[in-house]
Design a protein around this motif. Structure first.
Motif, PDB file in Angstrom:
ATOM      1  N   ASP A 252       0.707  -1.467   0.174  1.00 53.74           N
ATOM      2  CA  ASP A 252      -0.118  -0.019   0.116  1.00 53.74           C
ATOM      3  C   ASP A 252       0.937   1.144   0.200  1.00 53.74           C
ATOM      4  N   PRO A 253       0.646   2.029  -0.883  1.00 49.53           N
ATOM      5  CA  PRO A 253       1.452   3.233  -0.937  1.00 49.53           C
ATOM      6  C   PRO A 253       1.548   4.108   0.127  1.00 49.53           C
ATOM      7  N   ASP A 254       0.483   4.515   0.982  1.00 49.54           N
ATOM      8  CA  ASP A 254       0.390   5.033   2.100  1.00 49.54           C
ATOM      9  C   ASP A 254       1.173   4.548   3.346  1.00 49.54           C
ATOM     10  N   LEU A 255       1.209   3.053   3.219  1.00 52.75           N
ATOM     11  CA  LEU A 255       2.057   2.283   4.264  1.00 52.75           C
ATOM     12  C   LEU A 255       3.743   2.509   3.958  1.00 52.75           C
ATOM     13  N   LEU A 256       3.997   2.498   2.572  1.00 49.65           N
ATOM     14  CA  LEU A 256       5.283   2.745   2.116  1.00 49.65           C
ATOM     15  C   LEU A 256       5.639   3.798   2.494  1.00 49.65           C
ATOM     16  N   ARG A 257       4.896   5.179   2.261  1.00 51.46           N
ATOM     17  CA  ARG A 257       5.130   6.472   2.770  1.00 51.46           C
ATOM     18  C   ARG A 257       5.673   6.580   4.239  1.00 51.46           C
ATOM     19  N   ARG A 258       4.762   5.830   5.036  1.00 48.49           N
ATOM     20  CA  ARG A 258       4.797   5.932   6.570  1.00 48.49           C
ATOM     21  C   ARG A 258       6.457   4.984   6.789  1.00 48.49           C
ATOM     22  N   TYR A 259       6.635   4.040   6.176  1.00 50.73           N
ATOM     23  CA  TYR A 259       7.929   3.305   6.470  1.00 50.73           C
ATOM     24  C   TYR A 259       8.996   4.187   6.021  1.00 50.73           C
ATOM     25  N   LEU A 260       8.856   4.798   5.029  1.00 51.92           N
ATOM     26  CA  LEU A 260      10.155   5.895   4.572  1.00 51.92           C
ATOM     27  C   LEU A 260       9.957   7.017   5.174  1.00 51.92           C
ATOM     28  N   GLN A 261       8.778   7.340   6.267  1.00 50.96           N
ATOM     29  CA  GLN A 261       8.837   8.550   6.919  1.00 50.96           C
ATOM     30  C   GLN A 261       9.013   9.849   6.076  1.00 50.96           C
ATOM     31  N   SER A 262       8.118   9.523   4.684  1.00 49.37           N
ATOM     32  CA  SER A 262       8.328  10.651   3.809  1.00 49.37           C
ATOM     33  C   SER A 262       6.945  10.654   3.203  1.00 49.37           C
ATOM     34  N   PRO A 263       6.498  11.959   2.673  1.00 47.09           N
ATOM     35  CA  PRO A 263       5.049  12.090   2.001  1.00 47.09           C
ATOM     36  C   PRO A 263       5.522  11.655   0.456  1.00 47.09           C
ATOM     37  N   ASP A 264       6.711  11.739   0.092  1.00 47.04           N
ATOM     38  CA  ASP A 264       7.079  11.597  -1.255  1.00 47.04           C
ATOM     39  C   ASP A 264       8.151  10.315  -1.673  1.00 47.04           C
ATOM     40  N   LEU A 265       7.431   9.277  -2.181  1.00 53.44           N
ATOM     41  CA  LEU A 265       8.251   8.198  -2.413  1.00 53.44           C
ATOM     42  C   LEU A 265       9.287   8.634  -3.903  1.00 53.44           C
ATOM     43  N   ASP A 266       9.288   9.580  -4.453  1.00 50.66           N
ATOM     44  CA  ASP A 266      10.027   9.770  -5.343  1.00 50.66           C
ATOM     45  C   ASP A 266      11.299  10.328  -4.982  1.00 50.66           C
ATOM     46  N   ARG A 267      11.326  10.382  -3.542  1.00 54.06           N
ATOM     47  CA  ARG A 267      12.792  10.737  -3.035  1.00 54.06           C
ATOM     48  C   ARG A 267      13.659   9.780  -2.977  1.00 54.06           C
ATOM     49  N   TYR A 268      13.309   8.625  -2.958  1.00 54.65           N
ATOM     50  CA  TYR A 268      14.130   7.489  -2.974  1.00 54.65           C
ATOM     51  C   TYR A 268      14.168   6.415  -4.078  1.00 54.65           C
ATOM     52  N   ILE A 269      12.847   6.125  -4.896  1.00 59.33           N
ATOM     53  CA  ILE A 269      12.921   5.465  -5.905  1.00 59.33           C
ATOM     54  C   ILE A 269      13.274   5.977  -7.201  1.00 59.33           C
ATOM     55  N   THR A 270      14.597   5.723  -7.374  1.00 55.43           N
ATOM     56  CA  THR A 270      15.041   6.437  -8.570  1.00 55.43           C
ATOM     57  C   THR A 270      15.720   5.332  -9.667  1.00 55.43           C
ATOM     58  N   SER A 271      15.828   5.608 -10.929  1.00 52.74           N
ATOM     59  CA  SER A 271      16.153   4.807 -11.906  1.00 52.74           C
ATOM     60  C   SER A 271      17.069   3.777 -11.692  1.00 52.74           C
ATOM     61  N   GLU A 272      17.869   4.370 -10.766  1.00 54.48           N
ATOM     62  CA  GLU A 272      19.151   3.579 -10.380  1.00 54.48           C
ATOM     63  C   GLU A 272      18.950   2.391  -9.406  1.00 54.48           C
ATOM     64  N   ALA A 273      17.820   2.794  -8.423  1.00 51.97           N
ATOM     65  CA  ALA A 273      17.263   1.989  -7.528  1.00 51.97           C
ATOM     66  C   ALA A 273      16.685   0.615  -8.205  1.00 51.97           C
ATOM     67  N   VAL A 274      15.825   1.268  -9.296  1.00 53.23           N
ATOM     68  CA  VAL A 274      14.846   0.218 -10.132  1.00 53.23           C
ATOM     69  C   VAL A 274      16.006  -0.809 -10.759  1.00 53.23           C
ATOM     70  N   GLN A 275      17.002  -0.092 -11.353  1.00 53.06           N
ATOM     71  CA  GLN A 275      18.145  -1.044 -12.032  1.00 53.06           C
ATOM     72  C   GLN A 275      18.766  -1.895 -11.139  1.00 53.06           C
ATOM     73  N   HIS A 276      19.029  -1.495 -10.019  1.00 52.39           N
ATOM     74  CA  HIS A 276      19.859  -2.229  -8.892  1.00 52.39           C
ATOM     75  C   HIS A 276      18.587  -3.545  -8.381  1.00 52.39           C
ATOM     76  N   LEU A 277      17.424  -3.150  -8.173  1.00 51.68           N
ATOM     77  CA  LEU A 277      16.387  -4.183  -8.081  1.00 51.68           C
ATOM     78  C   LEU A 277      16.316  -5.322  -9.034  1.00 51.68           C
ATOM     79  N   ASP A 278      16.519  -4.709 -10.548  1.00 53.84           N
ATOM     80  CA  ASP A 278      16.330  -5.613 -11.463  1.00 53.84           C
ATOM     81  C   ASP A 278      17.434  -6.464 -11.663  1.00 53.84           C
ATOM     82  N   GLY A 279      18.513  -6.171 -11.337  1.00 55.55           N
ATOM     83  CA  GLY A 279      19.696  -7.079 -11.134  1.00 55.55           C
ATOM     84  C   GLY A 279      19.671  -8.054  -9.954  1.00 55.55           C
ATOM     85  N   LEU A 280      19.256  -7.395  -8.877  1.00 53.50           N
ATOM     86  CA  LEU A 280      19.076  -8.211  -7.859  1.00 53.50           C
ATOM     87  C   LEU A 280      18.173  -9.256  -7.885  1.00 53.50           C
ATOM     88  N   THR A 281      17.095  -8.912  -8.527  1.00 49.96           N
ATOM     89  CA  THR A 281      15.896 -10.119  -8.458  1.00 49.96           C
ATOM     90  C   THR A 281      15.916 -10.923  -9.880  1.00 49.96           C
TER      91      THR A 281
END
Length: 174
Positions: free
Chosen positions: A121-150
């Motif tokens: 749930d996006p609201d739950l993820l915002r709460r976990y990140l303690q941020s109103p904006d997910l765009d602060r953390y989920i960058t193209s590099e993070a997605v590439q990193h996740l793609d390689g990881l998984t």
């Protein structure tokens, strides 16, 4: 009745802010983070069976924490190497601290992208990140990193650097 062994020294109190004051200060810092350039939203993937943490995520945390700790230790150790030269110390300590910050930011973004991909749930993820904006953390590099990881994208000849590193983390276990 008074104690026969009075205190010799008054109790020392820490000057480091703790509790609500520090929590509020940290939240102000998180709220001031700008959105990441080229922020991403990850498309959901099927949920994994079972309640256990995937081993590649454990390896991811181990890998980045090891690097973060090494950079922080280097920043602390610089006082003994360059404590007599402000010019050298400031340059090297900021290199070490910004490298630690980059690893931390990538780690948080990759974990957030994984949770987003698994339809948290996006609201739950915002709460976990303690941020109103997910765009602060989920960058193209993070997605590439996740793609390689998984292993969610096939290997390419000139693969993005974080995809390749993610593959190695998953393969080597951190």
């Amino acid at each position: 009745m008074t104690s026969p062994h009075p205190r010799k020294r008054p109790q020392r109190r820490s000057e480091t802010p703790r509790g609500p004051q520090q929590t509020t200060g940290l939240q102000e810092i998180r709220d001031a983070l700008p959105p990441a350039p080229e922020a991403c939203t990850v498309t959901p993937a099927p949920r994994l069976a079972g309640e256990g943490v995937p081993p590649e995520l454990l390896a991811l945390v181990t890998y980045h924490c090891r690097h973060i700790n090494a950079y922080l230790a280097r920043a602390q150790h610089l006082k003994t190497l360059h404590g007599d030269s402000m010019r050298q110390w400031q340059r090297l300590v900021l290199y070490a601290l910004t490298d630690a910050l980059a690893h931390n930011h990538l780690l948080v973004g990759t974990l957030a992208a994984h949770l987003q991909r698994h339809d948290l749930d996006p609201d739950l993820l915002r709460r976990y990140l303690q941020s109103p904006d997910l765009d602060r953390y989920i960058t193209s590099e993070a997605v590439q990193h996740l793609d390689g990881l998984t292993g969610s994208v096939p290997e390419e000849a000139p693969e993005p650097v974080w995809t390749d590193i993610g593959r190695r983390i998953a393969r080597d276990g951190g």
